[in-house]
Design an enzyme around this catalytic site. Structure first.
Site, PDB file in Angstrom:
ATOM      1  N   ARG A  72      -2.506  42.353  24.964  1.00  0.00           N
ATOM      2  CA  ARG A  72      -2.389  43.067  23.691  1.00  0.00           C
ATOM      3  C   ARG A  72      -1.447  44.261  23.828  1.00  0.00           C
ATOM      4  NH1 ARG A  72      -5.857  42.507  19.391  1.00  0.00           N
ATOM      5  NH2 ARG A  72      -7.370  41.334  20.602  1.00  0.00           N
ATOM      6  N   MET A  97      -3.327  40.666  10.890  1.00  0.00           N
ATOM      7  CA  MET A  97      -4.626  40.339  11.481  1.00  0.00           C
ATOM      8  C   MET A  97      -4.619  40.522  13.006  1.00  0.00           C
ATOM      9  SD  MET A  97      -6.135  39.871   8.717  1.00  0.00           S
ATOM     10  CE  MET A  97      -7.748  39.374   9.297  1.00  0.00           C
ATOM     11  N   ILE A  99      -5.912  43.536  15.952  1.00  0.00           N
ATOM     12  CA  ILE A  99      -6.480  44.851  16.260  1.00  0.00           C
ATOM     13  C   ILE A  99      -5.468  45.574  17.149  1.00  0.00           C
ATOM     14  CG2 ILE A  99      -8.315  46.074  17.458  1.00  0.00           C
ATOM     15  CD1 ILE A  99     -10.241  43.935  16.471  1.00  0.00           C
ATOM     16  N   ASN A 114      -3.396  51.086   6.039  1.00  0.00           N
ATOM     17  CA  ASN A 114      -3.949  49.742   5.939  1.00  0.00           C
ATOM     18  C   ASN A 114      -4.737  49.644   4.635  1.00  0.00           C
ATOM     19  OD1 ASN A 114      -4.804  47.104   6.934  1.00  0.00           O
ATOM     20  ND2 ASN A 114      -6.799  48.028   7.325  1.00  0.00           N
ATOM     21  N   HIS A 116      -8.193  47.661   3.198  1.00  0.00           N
ATOM     22  CA  HIS A 116      -9.387  46.950   3.670  1.00  0.00           C
ATOM     23  C   HIS A 116     -10.193  46.491   2.463  1.00  0.00           C
ATOM     24  CE1 HIS A 116     -12.598  45.854   6.411  1.00  0.00           C
ATOM     25  NE2 HIS A 116     -13.450  46.446   5.591  1.00  0.00           N
ATOM     26  N   THR A 148      -6.668  54.861  12.260  1.00  0.00           N
ATOM     27  CA  THR A 148      -6.981  55.620  13.463  1.00  0.00           C
ATOM     28  C   THR A 148      -7.459  54.638  14.522  1.00  0.00           C
ATOM     29  OG1 THR A 148      -9.265  55.980  12.735  1.00  0.00           O
ATOM     30  CG2 THR A 148      -7.644  57.665  12.117  1.00  0.00           C
ATOM     31  N   GLU A 150     -10.309  54.133  15.653  1.00  0.00           N
ATOM     32  CA  GLU A 150     -11.573  53.475  15.301  1.00  0.00           C
ATOM     33  C   GLU A 150     -11.346  52.563  14.101  1.00  0.00           C
ATOM     34  OE1 GLU A 150     -16.282  54.518  14.480  1.00  0.00           O
ATOM     35  OE2 GLU A 150     -14.831  56.143  14.620  1.00  0.00           O
ATOM     36  N   LEU A 151     -11.689  51.284  14.252  1.00  0.00           N
ATOM     37  CA  LEU A 151     -11.380  50.259  13.254  1.00  0.00           C
ATOM     38  C   LEU A 151     -11.961  50.620  11.886  1.00  0.00           C
ATOM     39  CD1 LEU A 151     -10.118  47.397  12.902  1.00  0.00           C
ATOM     40  CD2 LEU A 151     -12.419  46.485  13.269  1.00  0.00           C
TER      41      LEU A 151
END
Length: 197
Positions: A72, A97, A99, A114, A116, A148, A150-151
């Site tokens: 990744r 798509m 992470i 983003n 969501h 950020t 954190e997802l």
């Protein structure tokens, strides 16, 4: 930072949100209004339908297949190189798509957004529409937020809500939310541009 506010959009699929943003930029003449330009659309999937859509709208496209990278981190490093060729003022995730690694997110801190498909902070992650129905929510919707490490937890820029109807399925709810995404995301990008010096 270049005098033109270059925007790079990342996609993985049909690119419907990307198309909504590009069309808004063209119809509202963001170049004249904000000195902004949609410089490129980059996909991690070679067959993404959104690539043809972007080309039909006159936007440069690039493919960076994540499957050819061993890690990744290696993919994200190559993606950063591809994006940074355009000296972006803003990087927009539109159905991308993947992470992203903390290094990627910090590289674009403050200029990575983003959308969501839930009313964050509710229902981070996947299967948001079914989860909203299962939880008995009266409303669902979508959120544009800064990205950020954190997802799905960055500062919220804009939200739109739709009612959850008694006979809704995940698909019918998703379709109503998507219509709001197509309205909200261009507005949020425009709002971000307006706030820039």
């Amino acid at each position: 930072m270049p005098s033109t506010k270059n925007i790079v959009i990342l996609i993985s699929g049909s690119g419907s949100n990307m198309a909504a943003i590009v069309q808004a930029a063209q119809q509202q003449d963001w170049h004249q209004a904000f000195g902004a330009s949609i410089s490129a659309v980059i996909s991690n999937r070679p067959g993404a339908a959104g690539l043809e859509v972007a080309q039909s709208l006159g936007v440069a496209t690039q493919v960076l297949d994540h499957r050819v990278f061993e890690t990744r981190v290696a993919f994200d490093a190559a993606l950063m190189q591809g994006i940074d060729r355009y000296q972006p003022a803003l990087v927009v995730l539109a159905g991308f798509m993947r992470i992203l690694t903390p290094g990627f997110v910090s590289h674009y801190a403050g200029r990575l957004i983003n959308i969501h498909p839930s009313l964050l902070p509710a229902f981070t992650g996947l299967n948001t529409h079914q989860r909203a129905i299962d939880a008995g929510c009266a409303e669902a919707g979508c959120t544009v937020h800064q990205v950020t490490a954190e997802l799905d937890h960055g500062p919220i820029l804009a939200q739109a809500a739709v009612p959850v109807l008694p006979d809704d399925t995940a698909d019918t709810l998703a379709a109503r939310v998507l219509a709001q995404e197509h309205r909200l995301y261009p507005q949020a990008v425009r709002g971000w541009l307006q706030d820039q010096p």
